[in-house]
Design a protein around this motif. Structure first.
Motif: not given
Length: 530
Positions: A163-185
């Protein structure tokens, strides 16, 4: 050998609109937002150009929320060949179902009017950025996503929403990539809401990141503490000051959330006797349709009961047809009109302003951000004369500003949000802000991260990411779509409109025909000297 992920900023870079960020990892591409550019004509022209990437190569799109500067080019993306899933919260999907077709309708209507003028002027016809069918196709690709649930967008790339608290349904996005070994957040803040918002709770997100992409819209602004009582008291004062037996209070407002917040507070002030009741007209078909969606989510909203009472108030009515809207010009007695768009750039508010700006009995209350180059910014900056559809209008109405309904966190709130996300091993990218706002936020974050890790990316700039750094990828063969000096500022069109007004004012001050001829001769001499 593994390849480090790359992030590219295709919008909301050194400007507030056009949000669009691309992550490339393991041969896959994911977009965060695909928004429309607003503001000056130079920036808006980007909406008509080809994307700086091939939409057919995008695996997935994640939307932070439904505002047009974050979602407005999704139909164009689909039109140009994107066939992947569009992930968003359920309320965002529902809002997009009404906002994107509305955007297409506005474009088709405005292009039709422009082409009639172009035909008379002997100019070429233009086409809309996209049509209604493109918007309807885009909605079919949307996938409602619950907050907190992990979803895979492509092999090696997954995300979840907060929840981003900006608007009905608004969100922050946590994105994780795992193509380089240790996950990057990587955390994309989206637009962050302020404290004590009427309908939305405060923003949330975990701690400990490799990189953060955060908005900076009000990074240089320090509002006084906004409480429910203070916000309503300020609105009450503005309405009381605007009351005139022959007048109107015009409130240009975003149709989604801002309109509903204002409506709820106005009805509360009527119910408690703090304001004398008067007609409140919501002159926006989009606001009407959006309000139906807010009704369906009322139980999940803060103050949802008040909002439902506001919708049912005998003092409130919505216009739908053009005829109902035009009939407002014949209204007598003081009334309030809330109408889109919030920056006065399109929609029915333009007609209301043409009808009232020249009248001293009218008040215009600006309640949201006004991007550089928009009519709203000109009014906010105190322009004595404006031009609308080639017509010169003297501004005699009272122009007032009330920032307490902003959907964006201010500078201290942005800094506090980021400090709660620490530790951050790499870079904080400051986006969605003009130059002053970005520099203001940079100063506020100086005690959290060293300056070299606070980056304000240029439009279309790319960075290779590891866990501790972001290195810009310099491509000298690629010509920038716009130079930094063209973003977040007024443009030649604004200057030209200002020059026309100055010429008319100078001629108007001339005492007689001979003096007017002298002014014109001086202008011609100046042009010849060039």
């Amino acid at each position: 050998m593994s390849t480090l992920p790359v992030i590219t900023f295709h919008g909301a870079a050194e400007t507030v609109t056009g949000s669009c960020h691309m992550i490339e990892s393991g041969g896959h591409r994911v977009l965060i937002d695909c928004g429309m550019f607003q503001g000056s004509k130079t920036e808006k022209e980007l909406n008509y150009r080809a994307f700086p990437f091939d939409p057919r190569t995008i695996d997935a799109l994640i939307l932070t929320h439904a505002h047009i500067d974050h979602s407005g080019l999704v139909p164009k993306l689909v039109k140009d060949g994107f066939t992947g899933p569009i992930f968003a919260s359920a309320p965002t999907v529902d809002l997009c179902k009404v906002m994107l077709p509305d955007s297409a309708h506005i474009q088709e209507m405005e292009v039709e009017q422009l082409n009639r003028r172009n035909k008379r002027r002997g100019r070429q016809e233009v086409t809309p950025i996209y049509a209604l069918l493109d918007a309807l196709e885009a909605v079919k690709q949307m996938r409602p996503t619950r907050l907190g649930d992990w979803c895979e967008t492509a092999p090696g790339i997954r995300f979840r929403l907060w929840n981003a608290g900006h608007l009905l349904g608004s969100a922050s996005v946590e994105l994780e990539t795992t193509g380089n070994g240790k996950p990057m957040r990587i955390l994309f803040s989206g637009d962050l809401g302020p404290d004590n918002k009427l309908l939305q709770p405060s923003p949330e997100a975990p701690t400990g990141w490799d990189h953060v992409v955060m908005e900076s819209t009000y990074g240089d602004t320090d509002r006084q503490e906004v409480t429910e009582t203070r916000r309503r008291a300020a609105l009450k004062a503005e309405v009381k000051a605007a009351i005139n037996p022959d007048g109107v209070l015009l409130i240009p407002s975003f149709a989604v959330e801002r309109t509903q917040e204002l409506l709820a507070d106005l009805v509360h002030l009527f119910e408690t006797g703090e304001l004398p009741p008067c007609p409140v007209i919501i002159d926006s078909p989009l606001a009407n349709r959006a309000s139906q969606i807010f009704r369906s989510y009322a139980r999940s909203l803060d103050n949802g009961g008040l909002l439902l009472r506001a919708f049912a108030s005998p003092y409130v009515r919505f216009t739908e047809s053009v005829e109902q809207s035009m009939a407002l010009d014949q209204m007598h007695g003081f009334h309030i009109v809330i109408s889109a768009s919030g920056m006065c750039e399109a929609g029915r508010i333009r007609h209301r302003l043409r009808n009232w700006l020249w009248r001293p009995e009218a008040t215009v209350l600006l309640v949201g951000y006004q991007a550089a180059g928009t009519l709203g910014r000109l009014l906010s900056d105190g322009a004595p004369i404006v031009r609308m559809r080639g017509e010169q209008i003297e501004v005699r109405a009272r122009i007032r500003k009330l920032d307490l309904y902003s959907g964006h966190a201010d500078g201290p709130e942005l800094a506090a949000w980021l400090k709660k996300r620490l530790p951050i091993g790499g870079t904080v990218f400051m986006v969605h802000g003009e130059e002053k706002a970005i520099e203001g936020l940079r100063a506020r974050l100086a005690d959290s991260l060293p300056n070299e890790r606070l980056v304000d990316p240029r439009l279309d700039a790319s960075y290779r990411l590891d866990h501790a750094a972001a290195v810009e990828i310099v491509d000298t063969t690629r010509k920038p779509r716009l130079e930094p000096r063209q973003l977040g500022r007024t443009d030649w069109h604004n200057d030209f409109q200002g020059l026309l007004l100055d010429i008319l004012a100078e001629i108007g001050k001339a005492a007689d025909e001979r003096a007017r001829a002298k002014v014109i001769r001086r202008l011609r001499d100046a042009l010849a000297a060039e």
